[in-house]
Design an enzyme around this catalytic site. Structure first.
Site, PDB file in Angstrom:
ATOM      1  NE  ARG A  28      -4.356  -0.984   0.094  1.00  0.00           N
ATOM      2  CZ  ARG A  28      -4.551  -2.007  -0.757  1.00  0.00           C
ATOM      3  NH1 ARG A  28      -3.603  -2.353  -1.595  1.00  0.00           N
ATOM      4  NH2 ARG A  28      -5.699  -2.645  -0.780  1.00  0.00           N
ATOM      5  CG  HIS A  80      -3.390  -0.272  -6.581  1.00  0.00           C
ATOM      6  ND1 HIS A  80      -3.772   0.321  -5.393  1.00  0.00           N
ATOM      7  CD2 HIS A  80      -3.568  -1.611  -6.382  1.00  0.00           C
ATOM      8  CE1 HIS A  80      -4.177  -0.605  -4.542  1.00  0.00           C
ATOM      9  NE2 HIS A  80      -4.066  -1.787  -5.130  1.00  0.00           N
TER      10      HIS A  80
HETATM   11  P1  NDP Z   1      -2.130 -11.500   4.768  1.00  0.00           P
HETATM   12  O1  NDP Z   1      -3.014 -10.965   5.837  1.00  0.00           O
HETATM   13  O2  NDP Z   1      -2.311 -12.901   4.308  1.00  0.00           O
HETATM   14  O3  NDP Z   1      -0.606 -11.324   5.210  1.00  0.00           O
HETATM   15  C1  NDP Z   1      -0.133 -10.208   5.864  1.00  0.00           C
HETATM   16  C2  NDP Z   1       1.271 -10.521   6.368  1.00  0.00           C
HETATM   17  O4  NDP Z   1       1.843  -9.320   6.885  1.00  0.00           O
HETATM   18  C3  NDP Z   1       1.295 -11.555   7.473  1.00  0.00           C
HETATM   19  O5  NDP Z   1       2.331 -12.473   7.210  1.00  0.00           O
HETATM   20  C4  NDP Z   1       1.597 -10.730   8.724  1.00  0.00           C
HETATM   21  O6  NDP Z   1       2.365 -11.417   9.695  1.00  0.00           O
HETATM   22  C5  NDP Z   1       2.418  -9.606   8.153  1.00  0.00           C
HETATM   23  N1  NDP Z   1       2.320  -8.418   9.022  1.00  0.00           N
HETATM   24  C6  NDP Z   1       1.244  -7.671   9.296  1.00  0.00           C
HETATM   25  N2  NDP Z   1       1.547  -6.674  10.145  1.00  0.00           N
HETATM   26  C7  NDP Z   1       2.868  -6.801  10.408  1.00  0.00           C
HETATM   27  C8  NDP Z   1       3.787  -6.070  11.216  1.00  0.00           C
HETATM   28  N3  NDP Z   1       3.392  -5.017  11.941  1.00  0.00           N
HETATM   29  N4  NDP Z   1       5.063  -6.484  11.250  1.00  0.00           N
HETATM   30  C9  NDP Z   1       5.473  -7.566  10.541  1.00  0.00           C
HETATM   31  N5  NDP Z   1       4.652  -8.300   9.749  1.00  0.00           N
HETATM   32  C10 NDP Z   1       3.358  -7.918   9.691  1.00  0.00           C
HETATM   33  O7  NDP Z   1      -2.259 -10.491   3.528  1.00  0.00           O
HETATM   34  P2  NDP Z   1      -2.089 -10.786   1.959  1.00  0.00           P
HETATM   35  O8  NDP Z   1      -0.805 -11.472   1.768  1.00  0.00           O
HETATM   36  O9  NDP Z   1      -3.309 -11.409   1.423  1.00  0.00           O
HETATM   37  O10 NDP Z   1      -2.041  -9.278   1.392  1.00  0.00           O
HETATM   38  C11 NDP Z   1      -1.062  -8.365   1.827  1.00  0.00           C
HETATM   39  C12 NDP Z   1      -1.361  -6.960   1.316  1.00  0.00           C
HETATM   40  O11 NDP Z   1      -1.099  -6.868  -0.099  1.00  0.00           O
HETATM   41  C13 NDP Z   1      -2.821  -6.501   1.413  1.00  0.00           C
HETATM   42  O12 NDP Z   1      -3.128  -6.054   2.716  1.00  0.00           O
HETATM   43  C14 NDP Z   1      -2.873  -5.363   0.387  1.00  0.00           C
HETATM   44  O13 NDP Z   1      -2.550  -4.134   1.013  1.00  0.00           O
HETATM   45  C15 NDP Z   1      -1.773  -5.729  -0.614  1.00  0.00           C
HETATM   46  N6  NDP Z   1      -2.324  -6.051  -1.934  1.00  0.00           N
HETATM   47  C16 NDP Z   1      -1.948  -5.276  -3.019  1.00  0.00           C
HETATM   48  C17 NDP Z   1      -2.429  -5.569  -4.270  1.00  0.00           C
HETATM   49  C18 NDP Z   1      -1.985  -4.789  -5.461  1.00  0.00           C
HETATM   50  O14 NDP Z   1      -2.521  -4.992  -6.568  1.00  0.00           O
HETATM   51  N7  NDP Z   1      -0.981  -3.914  -5.335  1.00  0.00           N
HETATM   52  C19 NDP Z   1      -3.348  -6.690  -4.500  1.00  0.00           C
HETATM   53  C20 NDP Z   1      -3.648  -7.442  -3.316  1.00  0.00           C
HETATM   54  C21 NDP Z   1      -3.158  -7.120  -2.089  1.00  0.00           C
HETATM   55  P3  NDP Z   1       1.658 -12.293  10.847  1.00  0.00           P
HETATM   56  O15 NDP Z   1       0.878 -13.347  10.147  1.00  0.00           O
HETATM   57  O16 NDP Z   1       2.803 -12.828  11.622  1.00  0.00           O
HETATM   58  O17 NDP Z   1       0.793 -11.354  11.616  1.00  0.00           O
HETATM   59  C1  OXD Z   2      -5.796  -4.795  -3.212  1.00  0.00           C
HETATM   60  C2  OXD Z   2      -6.403  -5.648  -4.199  1.00  0.00           C
HETATM   61  O1  OXD Z   2      -6.010  -5.014  -2.022  1.00  0.00           O
HETATM   62  O2  OXD Z   2      -6.441  -5.248  -5.389  1.00  0.00           O
HETATM   63  O3  OXD Z   2      -5.069  -3.887  -3.624  1.00  0.00           O
HETATM   64  O4  OXD Z   2      -6.838  -6.748  -3.867  1.00  0.00           O
END
Ligand code: NDP
Ligand code: OXD
Length: 321
Positions: A236, A284
């Site tokens: 993000r 994005h």
């Molecule tokens: P998940 O919830 O599956 O994974 C999030 C990960 O981040 C977990 O491993 C978590 O660790 C870690 N995490 C969260 N907070 C912290 C912290 N403070 N310190 C260290 N590690 C942390 O999410 P997804 O993998 O499904 O998606 C991740 C992000 O990707 C979404 O939130 C979105 O913003 C972005 N995204 C972007 C897209 C794009 O087109 N650019 C498309 C889709 C998603 P733990 O499990 O140990 O808490």
């Molecule tokens: C996002 C998505 O979270 O496209 O950015 O899924």
């Protein structure tokens, strides 16, 4: 008895978010259920039991008194959780093989772009210069992935198979075969110190806001073959301090970067990112949301929920993801 209606609230002008396209897919995926576009279609607000949303106007969901579940049409829920009037019903996000695979394509593509010196080679092509530089093997490059959730883990596994040395950083400890796992604040510095290409797939929360800043970039490895570390952020825009990225590219703290997300989207025409020679900029769309896959996923969740089953991938509102 009539099935509760599903309202679609989509506030994005880009092609893949065309409301009519999404409405048609939901109509096919949810036979017998009214699918309405909000605010375009006329419906009594108490007839709406489900909402499927992408960046709705803050306060818009509070209009539905009988809402049972909110389905986010993407993976990240930061903008929804910023709505102080968000109804207190379960909030479900997208976790789907289709989305994960698209993100893995993007991360692998951009790691390879930097690893294979594609920015330099493109400049050579424009200048008609035949000047190859020596090319190192994948095993010489250390990739560090911040956020080894559904998306980060899959990308890590594919990058490992290509031959890169991959590590991940999370909030809680994880065991993933073949991947070195770091966790929490105490592990952040050692994780950065062994990283040549930093990939960020963190969710945006109070803890992660502005985490990609000069202090963090200065802690990355500087002894790898790339000459200077590289940043890839597809998490993000709020995770990054854009002035620090520009400053670090200017003074060599960072060698290059790929950005898919920005503090302000769409990226303003005045942004220096557009024309920066060491930056790859995408709008994005690292992992596009596919209406066929996502409408089928939500239709399946509603059927299970109405039969008394548990919703999958419900967001923990306190954690923020
Ligand atoms: P998940 O919830 O599956 O994974 C999030 C990960 O981040 C977990 O491993 C978590 O660790 C870690 N995490 C969260 N907070 C912290 C912290 N403070 N310190 C260290 N590690 C942390 O999410 P997804 O993998 O499904 O998606 C991740 C992000 O990707 C979404 O939130 C979105 O913003 C972005 N995204 C972007 C897209 C794009 O087109 N650019 C498309 C889709 C998603 P733990 O499990 O140990 O808490
Ligand atoms: C996002 C998505 O979270 O496209 O950015 O899924």
């Amino acid at each position: 008895m009539a099935k509760g209606a599903l309202a679609l609230l989509i506030e994005s002008g880009t092609d893949n978010w065309s409301s009519d396209r999404w409405k048609e897919r939901f109509r096919l995926a949810c036979p017998g259920r009214d699918i309405v576009l909000n605010p375009a279609d006329d419906i009594a607000s108490e007839d709406v039991h489900y909402a499927a949303v992408w960046q709705p106007v803050p306060g818009a969901l509070a209009r539905f008194p009988k809402l049972r579940v909110i389905f986010n049409l993407g993976a990240g829920v930061d903008s929804l959780l910023a709505d102080s009037d968000l109804p207190h019903v379960p909030l479900v996000r997208v976790v789907l093989g289709d989305l994960t695979q698209r993100m893995t394509e993007y991360i692998v593509l951009h790691v390879l772009m930097h690893h294979r010196q594609q920015l330099y080679l493109q400049q050579c092509q424009r200048d008609k210069r035949w000047e190859p530089r020596s090319q190192w093997a994948a095993k010489a490059i250390r990739i560090g992935i911040m956020g080894m959730g559904h998306l980060g883990r899959d990308a890590a596994e594919v990058l490992t198979r290509i031959g890169f040395r991959v590590a991940g950083w999370n909030s809680s400890p994880k065991l993933i075969p073949g991947i070195e796992c770091f966790s929490g604040h105490a592990d952040l510095m050692p994780f950065l110190a062994r990283t040549d290409i930093l990939v960020c797939l963190l969710p945006l929360t109070a803890d992660t806001k502005a985490i990609l800043n000069r202090k963090l970039f200065s802690s990355l490895a500087r002894n790898g073959p790339l000459g200077a570390p590289v940043l890839i952020n597809a998490g993000r825009g709020g995770l990054q301090v854009e002035a620090d990225i520009l400053g670090c590219l200017a003074d060599g703290t960072l060698g290059a970067a790929t950005l898919d997300v920005y503090e302000r989207e769409p990226l303003p025409k005045s942004s220096p990112f557009w024309s920066h020679p060491n930056l790859l900029v995408t709008p994005h769309n690292a992992a596009d949301a596919d209406p066929d896959a996502i409408s089928a996923y939500i239709a399946g969740q509603i059927i299970k929920f109405e039969a008394g089953g548990l919703l999958e991938n419900a967001v923990d509102r306190v954690r923020g993801y």
